[in-house]
Design a protein around this motif. Structure first.
Motif, PDB file in Angstrom:
ATOM      1  N   UNK A  73       0.824  -1.213   0.000  1.00  0.00           N
ATOM      2  CA  UNK A  73       0.000   0.000   0.000  1.00  0.00           C
ATOM      3  C   UNK A  73       0.858   1.263   0.000  1.00  0.00           C
ATOM      4  N   UNK A  74       0.541   2.184  -0.882  1.00  0.00           N
ATOM      5  CA  UNK A  74       1.240   3.462  -0.918  1.00  0.00           C
ATOM      6  C   UNK A  74       2.550   3.464  -1.679  1.00  0.00           C
ATOM      7  N   UNK A  75       2.931   2.336  -2.319  1.00  0.00           N
ATOM      8  CA  UNK A  75       4.180   2.314  -3.085  1.00  0.00           C
ATOM      9  C   UNK A  75       4.056   3.290  -4.260  1.00  0.00           C
ATOM     10  N   UNK A  76       5.003   4.246  -4.404  1.00  0.00           N
ATOM     11  CA  UNK A  76       4.892   5.239  -5.484  1.00  0.00           C
ATOM     12  C   UNK A  76       5.306   4.637  -6.829  1.00  0.00           C
ATOM     13  N   UNK A  77       5.139   5.369  -7.920  1.00  0.00           N
ATOM     14  CA  UNK A  77       5.607   4.887  -9.221  1.00  0.00           C
ATOM     15  C   UNK A  77       7.118   4.661  -9.214  1.00  0.00           C
ATOM     16  N   UNK A  78       7.571   3.697 -10.019  1.00  0.00           N
ATOM     17  CA  UNK A  78       8.996   3.386 -10.103  1.00  0.00           C
ATOM     18  C   UNK A  78       9.749   4.554 -10.729  1.00  0.00           C
ATOM     19  N   UNK A  79      10.805   5.044 -10.063  1.00  0.00           N
ATOM     20  CA  UNK A  79      11.618   6.099 -10.682  1.00  0.00           C
ATOM     21  C   UNK A  79      12.476   5.512 -11.792  1.00  0.00           C
ATOM     22  N   UNK A  80      12.321   6.014 -12.997  1.00  0.00           N
ATOM     23  CA  UNK A  80      13.099   5.502 -14.132  1.00  0.00           C
ATOM     24  C   UNK A  80      14.415   6.242 -14.258  1.00  0.00           C
ATOM     25  N   UNK A  81      15.339   5.583 -14.974  1.00  0.00           N
ATOM     26  CA  UNK A  81      16.636   6.180 -15.245  1.00  0.00           C
ATOM     27  C   UNK A  81      16.888   6.119 -16.727  1.00  0.00           C
ATOM     28  N   UNK A  82      17.399   7.186 -17.291  1.00  0.00           N
ATOM     29  CA  UNK A  82      17.636   7.236 -18.732  1.00  0.00           C
ATOM     30  C   UNK A  82      18.678   6.216 -19.166  1.00  0.00           C
ATOM     31  N   UNK A  83      19.535   5.804 -18.225  1.00  0.00           N
ATOM     32  CA  UNK A  83      20.601   4.860 -18.560  1.00  0.00           C
ATOM     33  C   UNK A  83      20.212   3.415 -18.367  1.00  0.00           C
ATOM     34  N   UNK A  84      18.963   3.159 -17.950  1.00  0.00           N
ATOM     35  CA  UNK A  84      18.549   1.797 -17.623  1.00  0.00           C
ATOM     36  C   UNK A  84      18.380   0.972 -18.884  1.00  0.00           C
ATOM     37  N   UNK A  85      18.979  -0.227 -18.953  1.00  0.00           N
ATOM     38  CA  UNK A  85      18.779  -1.103 -20.103  1.00  0.00           C
ATOM     39  C   UNK A  85      17.395  -1.706 -20.079  1.00  0.00           C
ATOM     40  N   UNK A  86      16.932  -2.159 -21.223  1.00  0.00           N
ATOM     41  CA  UNK A  86      15.590  -2.725 -21.324  1.00  0.00           C
ATOM     42  C   UNK A  86      15.545  -4.121 -20.758  1.00  0.00           C
ATOM     43  N   UNK A  87      16.583  -4.932 -21.008  1.00  0.00           N
ATOM     44  CA  UNK A  87      16.567  -6.333 -20.581  1.00  0.00           C
ATOM     45  C   UNK A  87      17.397  -6.529 -19.335  1.00  0.00           C
TER      46      UNK A  87
END
Length: 326
Positions: free
Chosen positions: A309-323
């Motif tokens: 409960x209350x977990x916010x959206x995942x913070x993304x990173x521009x350097x994150x690989x897709x796989x």
């Protein structure tokens, strides 16, 4: 009281003086008792009124459970027991309660139907609530024609694995009664989701263990933080499957596990606060690419971190690989 006897007593006092006065006071008390002026056995004075009898308020709401999160397969369920609960039982097991009556439970990935919650109140009554579990659809993949060594663990690895499992079990053997789980969790790393809870692969017709966690793909060295405060119960760098592994005790039988770490910055017994860096994303253990596997367990039950409960959206990173997943 007889009037004639009273007049005779007054005349007698007049003649008898102080001694007669004392006798008259005795007669007066006796007369008052006979007339019901003094409340027998109550200890009250004659000029005191009986206390008004308090009638129970029949309009008070009946004690009830408050469930504060969705109830579904693999979910973390947080709720509040009825006021006055002295003992709480879930599916036949006693649950701890916070001072204000809150509790946490975990539902298995394959749980179905309804499970009972029973509150035993201090006045001896019981309040029952049945949790109706909503079903979920999980991703099932079938892969055939794989070499046997990719399906079964080699014998030399099995012996080592038994000792690792012993340490993992010991790390969760004595959960604390801390209440860090009452505060909303945060994501332990930034990146992209590369693996979800509950998915399963069937290799050469042999069902593998479901994926009990969520994978966050990002580059090696990306900081990993504590999703909630707690106590470090295990911190190792080279387990067979998990690689770098940290287990955090958040209290009330709720534990986070961080897998495949390239760096471990804490040690067993450390107390960490939410958001504190504890390691870094890696590709250690059995992993196909750099990512963090975040697992969550309530006792022996693997639960889905994304249901917190209350977990916010995942913070993304521009350097994150897709796989990248295990």
């Amino acid at each position: 009281m007889n009037t004639g006897r009273s007049l005779r007593a007054v005349r007698w006092v007049t003649k008898a003086g102080p001694t007669g006065a004392r006798h008259l006071r005795v007669l007066a008390v006796a007369a008052a008792v006979a007339a019901g002026v003094v409340l027998a056995g109550s200890g009250a004075r004659a000029d005191e009124a009986l206390p008004e009898r308090v009638q129970p308020d029949r309009n008070l709401p009946a004690p009830e459970f408050r469930i504060e999160s969705p109830v579904s397969q693999g979910a973390v369920v947080i709720g509040r027991a009825p006021q006055g609960t002295a003992r709480l039982v879930f599916d036949g097991k006693d649950l701890p309660l916070t001072a204000d009556g809150r509790f946490v439970i975990g539902l298995h990935r394959d749980a179905t139907g309804e499970v009972p919650l029973i509150a035993h109140l201090a006045d001896g009554t019981k309040v029952e609530h049945r949790l109706a579990i909503s079903p979920r659809t999980f991703n099932i993949q079938r892969v055939n024609g794989l070499p046997p060594k990719t399906v079964q663990m080699p014998p030399e690895m099995l012996a080592r694995r038994q000792e690792e499992l012993r340490q993992i079990t010991a790390a969760r053997a004595a959960p604390s009664l801390e209440t860090h789980w009452t505060r909303p969790f945060i994501w332990p790393a930034s990146g992209r989701i590369s693996g979800v809870y509950g998915s399963q692969r069937i290799r050469n017709g042999v069902p593998g263990s479901p994926h009990y966690g969520v994978d966050i793909a990002n580059k090696i060295g990306t900081p990993v933080v504590a999703p909630a405060s707690g106590i470090i119960r295990l911190a190792v760098t080279d387990f067979t499957l998990e690689g770098g592994l940290i287990i955090i005790d958040h209290g009330f039988n709720l534990f986070s596990s961080m897998l495949h770490l390239s760096r471990v910055d804490v040690k067993p017994g450390d107390i960490v606060i939410q958001g504190q860096q504890i390691g870094a994303i890696g590709a250690t253990g059995r992993a196909t690419g750099p990512h963090l596997h975040w697992g969550l367990r309530w006792g022996d039950v693997h639960v889905d971190p994304t249901t917190l409960p209350g977990l916010p959206p995942l913070p993304e990173s521009a350097a994150a690989p897709v796989s990248g997943s295990n």
